[in-house]
Motif scaffolding. Structure first.
Motif, PDB file in Angstrom:
ATOM      1  N   ARG A  46     -11.957  16.667   6.614  1.00 49.55           N
ATOM      2  CA  ARG A  46     -11.042  15.874   5.777  1.00 49.55           C
ATOM      3  C   ARG A  46     -11.715  15.502   4.448  1.00 49.55           C
ATOM      4  O   ARG A  46     -11.116  15.575   3.385  1.00 49.55           O
ATOM      5  N   ASP A 104      -5.842   5.620  -0.240  1.00 48.42           N
ATOM      6  CA  ASP A 104      -4.692   4.936   0.363  1.00 48.42           C
ATOM      7  C   ASP A 104      -4.986   4.576   1.822  1.00 48.42           C
ATOM      8  O   ASP A 104      -4.615   3.501   2.294  1.00 48.42           O
ATOM      9  N   GLU A 105      -5.641   5.479   2.511  1.00 49.70           N
ATOM     10  CA  GLU A 105      -5.981   5.229   3.918  1.00 49.70           C
ATOM     11  C   GLU A 105      -6.943   4.041   4.031  1.00 49.70           C
ATOM     12  O   GLU A 105      -6.802   3.191   4.908  1.00 49.70           O
ATOM     13  N   LEU A 129      -7.188   1.603   1.913  1.00 48.18           N
ATOM     14  CA  LEU A 129      -6.424   0.385   1.604  1.00 48.18           C
ATOM     15  C   LEU A 129      -5.617  -0.079   2.813  1.00 48.18           C
ATOM     16  O   LEU A 129      -5.566  -1.265   3.132  1.00 48.18           O
ATOM     17  N   ARG A 130      -5.001   0.875   3.496  1.00 47.85           N
ATOM     18  CA  ARG A 130      -4.205   0.519   4.683  1.00 47.85           C
ATOM     19  C   ARG A 130      -5.095  -0.101   5.762  1.00 47.85           C
ATOM     20  O   ARG A 130      -4.699  -1.028   6.449  1.00 47.85           O
ATOM     21  N   ALA A 131      -6.312   0.428   5.862  1.00 50.23           N
ATOM     22  CA  ALA A 131      -7.234  -0.107   6.871  1.00 50.23           C
ATOM     23  C   ALA A 131      -7.566  -1.572   6.581  1.00 50.23           C
ATOM     24  O   ALA A 131      -7.723  -2.384   7.497  1.00 50.23           O
ATOM     25  N   ASP A 163     -16.842   4.866  13.571  1.00 53.40           N
ATOM     26  CA  ASP A 163     -16.097   4.603  14.812  1.00 53.40           C
ATOM     27  C   ASP A 163     -15.653   5.911  15.465  1.00 53.40           C
ATOM     28  O   ASP A 163     -15.796   6.102  16.672  1.00 53.40           O
ATOM     29  N   HIS A 164     -15.112   6.811  14.640  1.00 51.33           N
ATOM     30  CA  HIS A 164     -14.618   8.087  15.178  1.00 51.33           C
ATOM     31  C   HIS A 164     -15.764   8.889  15.788  1.00 51.33           C
ATOM     32  O   HIS A 164     -15.619   9.485  16.855  1.00 51.33           O
ATOM     33  N   ALA A 195     -16.787   7.337  19.038  1.00 52.49           N
ATOM     34  CA  ALA A 195     -15.761   7.581  20.057  1.00 52.49           C
ATOM     35  C   ALA A 195     -15.884   8.987  20.618  1.00 52.49           C
ATOM     36  O   ALA A 195     -15.785   9.197  21.824  1.00 52.49           O
TER      37      ALA A 195
END
Lengths: 231, 210
Positions: A125, A136-137, A139-141, A163-164, A167
């Motif tokens: 990514r 944007d991602e 900001l959403r977080a 985190d990913h 996990a």
């Protein structure tokens, strides 16, 4: 006739060789996970080797037990019994039944390396370079109502890369442990089974290895005695 | 006069907080402290309302303020729609968090962030005021002063405490405020307004759930 005699001679020689190998060489064989040992002698760094030995010794002394049960309270009770028995055995320097919150967070070493520890999908990514979408991602977080579920602070790692990665690491571990979801921070349950992690530190690396062998060999009976409610 | 009142309030705040977390209570005792209206609205099929959220993060000098509306649907989850300062929709359903913004949908499952399962359960139990469910994971505290009631939650186990240190719910006729102190000590304050219990969830809201 001479051929048969030669074959017998050869067979005896081979058996002697195998016996010598079995008695002399096999006991001294050991798996060396130290990558630095593969370096040519002149390129070895005694400081780095000392540090590597210290780190691996620390890890080698730690044994992690996962105690499972169908119900969360039962897993916890069984884990408490196991902890009591492990403490009573005096084989361990310390047995952490309920590690403190700081111990459950990523270690300093992991945290310092977090930008290098990126899961493959996240790496792809980031490589795609869609900067606006990533912004944007992030900001959403920041405004997410579930922000406190994250292992790392949202301002520190808004895309949740660390985190990913953790996990995925835990999923690999869980896949080997009867497909139970295991998470160092918040225990998960899958297939209706709860797992409670337990960390015990043996007095020495050698002792840890011996304990581990004994546990593997007599795992069922030992655990049945240590945590009868679990079985 | 005003300064005196403010000072008295400031002095009273830590005391009130400390008093709330004095001794844990049973779920039934805590439920008895909550107003009948709140209990009734928690029994509905859905709950809608507006919110103003302030996140106080140690790394930022100013709180992050956001506002919007929410829908809690029993057995479905929570839709948390932020309208300011950005337009985004967060859906906590099952063990997943779905984020929608400008036609883009992103799904984060418990496999990628297992803490979500606990958050999802917590949100559902808070809106449904399911104290028995909360009691399994948290020690419950409660107090009532006149019409005002408060419920405190503290995790029973360290594992959960690493994500959430404590939560506090305040209200009178309805639930008015939720304060969460997370595992890092950061505080999130959520003011809830215009709460409405809905018997049947509207079709448009229903369609927004996965």
């Amino acid at each position: 006739m001479r051929q048969v005699a030669r074959f017998r001679l050869w067979l005896v020689a081979m058996l002697l060789l195998l016996t010598f190998f079995g008695l002399h060489t096999v006991p001294s064989l050991k798996v060396d996970s130290n990558l630095l040992a593969m370096l040519p002698v002149q390129q070895r760094d005694p400081g780095a080797e000392r540090a590597s030995r210290r780190v691996s010794d620390g890890f080698a002394r730690r044994l992690l037990f996962l105690v499972g049960a169908e119900e969360y309270p039962l897993a916890r009770t069984a884990a408490a019994e196991l902890a009591t028995n492990l403490r009573a055995s005096s084989a361990f320097d310390s047995v952490q039944f309920e590690p403190d919150a700081a111990a459950l967070r990523p270690s300093d070493a992991e945290h310092a390396a977090r930008f290098g520890l990126i899961a493959a999908p996240d790496r792809a990514r980031l490589a795609a370079g869609a900067a606006e979408a990533l912004r944007d991602e992030a900001l959403r977080a920041l405004y997410s109502p579930a922000g406190f579920a994250r292992l790392t602070a949202v301002v520190d790692d808004p895309l949740g890369l660390f985190d990913h990665q953790l996990a995925r690491h835990c999923q690999h571990l869980a896949a080997r442990l009867s497909k139970a979801a295991f998470w160092p921070s918040v225990m998960g349950a899958r297939s209706g089974c709860w797992y409670w992690p337990r960390l015990a530190t043996a007095r020495s690396r050698k002792r840890s290895r011996n304990l581990w062998r004994r546990l593997c060999g007599r795992r069922a009976s030992l655990l049945r005695r240590a945590a009868p409610k679990c079985w | 006069m005003r300064a005196g009142l403010l000072m008295a309030l400031l002095l009273a705040m830590p005391t009130a907080r400390a008093e709330l977390f004095t001794a844990p209570l049973r779920a039934a005792d805590v439920e008895a402290l909550v107003s009948a209206e709140t209990r009734a609205s928690a029994q509905g099929a859905a709950l809608t309302g507006d919110f103003v959220q302030k996140k106080f993060l140690a790394e930022l000098p100013q709180p992050l303020r956001s506002s919007g509306d929410f829908v809690y649907a029993r057995d479905r989850g929570v839709i948390w729609r932020v309208r300011q300062p950005l337009s985004a929709e967060y859906i906590l359903a099952g063990n997943a968090l779905i984020t929608r913004e400008g036609g883009i949908e992103q799904r984060l499952g418990a496999d990628a962030q297992p803490g979500l399962a606990a958050v999802s359960r917590l949100f559902a139990a808070l809106f449904a005021l399911d104290l028995e469910s909360l009691e399994r994971d948290f020690l419950l505290y409660g107090e009532r002063r006149g019409n005002h009631w408060s419920i405190g939650l503290r995790p029973r186990h360290t594992a959960l405490a690493s994500a959430l240190i404590e939560a506090r719910l305040d209200g009178s006729r309805q639930l008015e405020q939720v304060v969460i102190i997370d595992g890092r000590g950061d505080r999130t304050e959520v003011e809830l307004e215009h709460l409405q219990s809905v018997k049947v969830l509207p079709a448009d809201a229903l369609a927004r759930f996965p």
